[in-house]
Design a protein around this motif. Structure first.
Motif, PDB file in Angstrom:
ATOM      1  N   THR B  93       0.837  -1.196   0.000  1.00  0.00           N
ATOM      2  CA  THR B  93       0.000   0.000   0.000  1.00  0.00           C
ATOM      3  C   THR B  93       0.872   1.246   0.000  1.00  0.00           C
ATOM      4  N   ASN B  94       0.494   2.183  -0.805  1.00  0.00           N
ATOM      5  CA  ASN B  94       1.175   3.464  -0.813  1.00  0.00           C
ATOM      6  C   ASN B  94       0.099   4.528  -1.008  1.00  0.00           C
ATOM      7  N   GLY B  95      -0.421   5.020   0.065  1.00  0.00           N
ATOM      8  CA  GLY B  95      -1.485   6.005  -0.028  1.00  0.00           C
ATOM      9  C   GLY B  95      -2.708   5.410  -0.672  1.00  0.00           C
ATOM     10  N   ALA B  96      -3.096   5.989  -1.796  1.00  0.00           N
ATOM     11  CA  ALA B  96      -4.373   5.641  -2.396  1.00  0.00           C
ATOM     12  C   ALA B  96      -4.297   4.481  -3.371  1.00  0.00           C
ATOM     13  N   VAL B  97      -3.072   4.056  -3.707  1.00  0.00           N
ATOM     14  CA  VAL B  97      -2.932   2.974  -4.682  1.00  0.00           C
ATOM     15  C   VAL B  97      -2.553   1.682  -3.970  1.00  0.00           C
ATOM     16  N   THR B  98      -3.336   0.685  -4.148  1.00  0.00           N
ATOM     17  CA  THR B  98      -3.075  -0.607  -3.527  1.00  0.00           C
ATOM     18  C   THR B  98      -2.821  -1.646  -4.611  1.00  0.00           C
TER      19      THR B  98
END
Lengths: 266, 338
Positions: B93-98
């Motif tokens: 996970t990196n913020g809004a992009v999974t």
């Protein structure tokens, strides 16, 4: 030439009446006229008629089944053609049927014939049953004869499928009774349309000509009558079988000089 | 099992089978040689079922294989310390992009944020992890966000740059769904509560998942090709030949014989050909017989005159409808399968 073993060519079609026997008689004569030693074999045991078309019926003493069953020597059964000296016929038996000969016996027989000739041409029975197996088994090369009719093409396509599947063979095509006028008018499918379906190599196109029926009936193959287009067509096929590259005949109107040449039998 | 599937895939990539038949380089023969002599004529004999020149492609196996590769590469990378150690299975996970690796592909979820930001984040994530996911098919979850065709196209381009394939778009928005279809993507419209339907496997919508049977060469009169898989014929189907599939029939050539798609009753089955001039078309038991009896035979035997456009046959209600391909709905094969 003479020291090499000949090649075995089977002429077949699937459908009856498309001109197998006529093709064998004419191509064999054309090959003989070109100086090759040729033996024709009538593979239609029980319904022999290659001898009639070649005009040799009255000279038959023995037949193929006699040879296979050891009642005579191979050389005794061969009938020499009355016109071309390097042409012989091995006639079929009239009183027997196809199951009297096995494919293996045909192979052995044809290998013997190869030692005596440059070309062994086998005429097939119609159909794809036992007799078909007999004539295909020994073949080095197979020629499919078809006319442009829908039914003949369908059967040719099926035979090509069987040859590819069971015998791993790519046959060559002889298109018989081709009417270029009807094809040009768009009434009948043309050469391209037929090749488009069958997708095999074209070895020759024999034009539709009522004179061929007459020559066949009289036992004098059409190839001897050089005024016929068909005669040239058969000689071209023979040339291609000998490995020479001959362009396909054109069926458009012949030029003045071509007509003059044909008039003098060229 | 894995090894077996891998071997199968190797077989597909190494050659098309012609090399196994040196005697017959032009058109491969079909069927076993000696055993079928007696059955030459029987129309129901599936003469091509044992064809050595045809292969069964299995996209699921490919995806599974890739997933296995991803795992081993991940493990190796961790051992080398090339990447900061991460727990292996939880989402990256990196913020809004999974990005989630699954057994059979990759799921990418786009959360909150502006579109340019999300796109930039996705680009970064893929750049970091590109090797892990190379060749994977991707299920893209974009929630209720309305996206245009061009925006979906951007994602697809991005994935393609990293050698990934956008196989499925999951969306809660109807226009986005349409846009995905128009791009030729498989898409799934989710209920607004986003509950139960949301859990679909990548494999379900992956267009390439169905098993394809590929036949190289022409099918000639009397030849019957019958398979449970979708059938792809790389050649002509001649008059008198028949192709029967439980799924779709695709002919990269001329279809002039008999075709039966959806033979077990799948009404969504399609028949596509570069040139469709059949004797009969069946889809799920419903028949279309070519009209115009007069010019039929000439046309079937390859008269050049008329249309040579690719055509598609599908079921509309109780009728088999044949349309020129370029006038049918946009979105390719997938558009018929939603």
């Amino acid at each position: 030439m003479g020291h090499m073993a000949g090649i075995i060519i089977t002429v077949t079609s699937g459908k009856g009446g498309v001109g197998k026997t006529t093709t064998v008689a004419n191509v064999a004569a054309a090959l003989a006229l070109a100086g090759r030693r040729v033996i024709t074999v009538d593979g239609d045991i029980g319904l022999r008629n290659l001898d009639l078309v070649m005009g040799l019926e009255n000279q038959i003493m023995h037949d193929l089944v006699d040879v296979v069953e050891g009642r005579c020597r191979l050389e005794e059964a061969l009938v020499r053609d009355s016109r071309a000296k390097s042409l012989h016929l091995l006639p079929a038996a009239q009183t027997r049927n196809k199951s009297d000969v096995t494919p293996q016996q045909m192979v052995t027989l044809c290998q013997e014939l190869c030692k005596l000739a440059d070309f062994v041409l086998i005429d097939s029975p119609a159909g794809i049953e036992h007799g078909f197996q007999n004539v295909v088994a020994p073949a080095d090369q197979i020629l499919i004869v078809t006319t442009p009719d829908v039914s003949a093409l369908r059967d040719a396509d099926k035979v090509i499928y069987l040859l590819e599947r069971d015998w791993k063979r790519q046959p060559g095509l002889i298109l018989n009774r081709y009417n270029h006028l009807l094809a040009r008018a768009g009434e009948m499918r043309g050469i391209d349309d037929i090749l488009d379906i069958l997708s095999i190599d074209l070895l020759g196109v024999v034009p539709d000509d009522g004179a061929i029926a007459l020559t066949t009936d009289r036992g004098i193959p059409a190839v001897y009558n050089r005024r016929l287009y068909a005669s040239q067509a058969y000689r071209n096929i023979a040339q291609r079988l000998m490995g020479n590259n001959v362009p396909l005949m054109r069926f458009d109107k012949p030029s003045f000089w071509q007509r003059i040449r044909r008039w003098f039998g060229g | 099992m894995q090894a077996k599937l891998a071997a199968l895939l190797d077989d597909v990539t190494v050659g098309n089978g012609r090399a196994t038949q040196p005697n017959n380089p032009v058109v491969p023969a079909a069927g076993p040689q000696s055993t079928t002599h007696a059955a030459n004529d029987a129309p129901t004999v599936p003469g091509s079922s044992a064809n050595p020149t045809a292969h069964t492609l299995n996209a699921t196996a490919e995806v599974a294989q890739i997933a296995a590769q991803i795992k081993s590469i991940q493990a190796a990378a961790e051992r080398l310390g090339a990447e900061p150690p991460k727990p292996p299975s939880p989402p990256l996970t990196n913020g809004a992009v999974t990005i989630r690796g699954r057994g059979d592909g990759v799921a990418i979820e786009l959360g909150k944020g502006t579109w340019p930001e999300l796109l930039e984040q996705l680009r970064e994530r893929l750049a970091q992890a590109a090797n892990f996911f190379r060749g994977a098919s991707v299920a893209l979850d974009i929630g209720a966000r309305p996206l245009l065709e061009s925006e979906l196209g951007q994602v697809r381009t991005l994935l393609t740059e990293h050698e990934m394939r956008l196989a499925l778009v999951r969306t809660g928005d109807e226009r986005t769904f349409e846009a995905a279809i128009a791009l030729g993507l498989a898409a799934k419209l989710l209920a607004s509560d986003g509950s139960a339907d949301a859990e679909i496997e990548v494999a379900d919508a992956n267009v390439g998942t169905g098993r394809y049977f590929v036949y190289y060469g022409n099918l000639r009169s009397g030849q019957v090709l019958e398979r449970r898989e979708h059938i792809l014929v790389l050649g002509d189907v001649n008059p008198g030949a028949a192709v029967i599939s439980h799924g779709d029939i695709l002919v990269w050539g001329r279809m002039r014989g008999i075709a039966h798609a959806g033979a077990s009753g799948d009404r969504q089955s399609l028949i596509l050909a570069l040139q469709l001039a059949p004797i009969q078309l069946h889809i799920a038991g419903l028949v279309a017989i070519e009209e115009q009896p007069a010019p039929r035979s000439a046309r079937r035997w390859g008269r050049k005159a008329e249309e040579k456009r690719p055509e598609v046959a599908h079921l509309a209600g109780e009728q088999v409808v044949i349309e020129p391909w370029d006038e049918s709905k946009p979105g390719g094969l997938a558009a018929f399968r939603r």
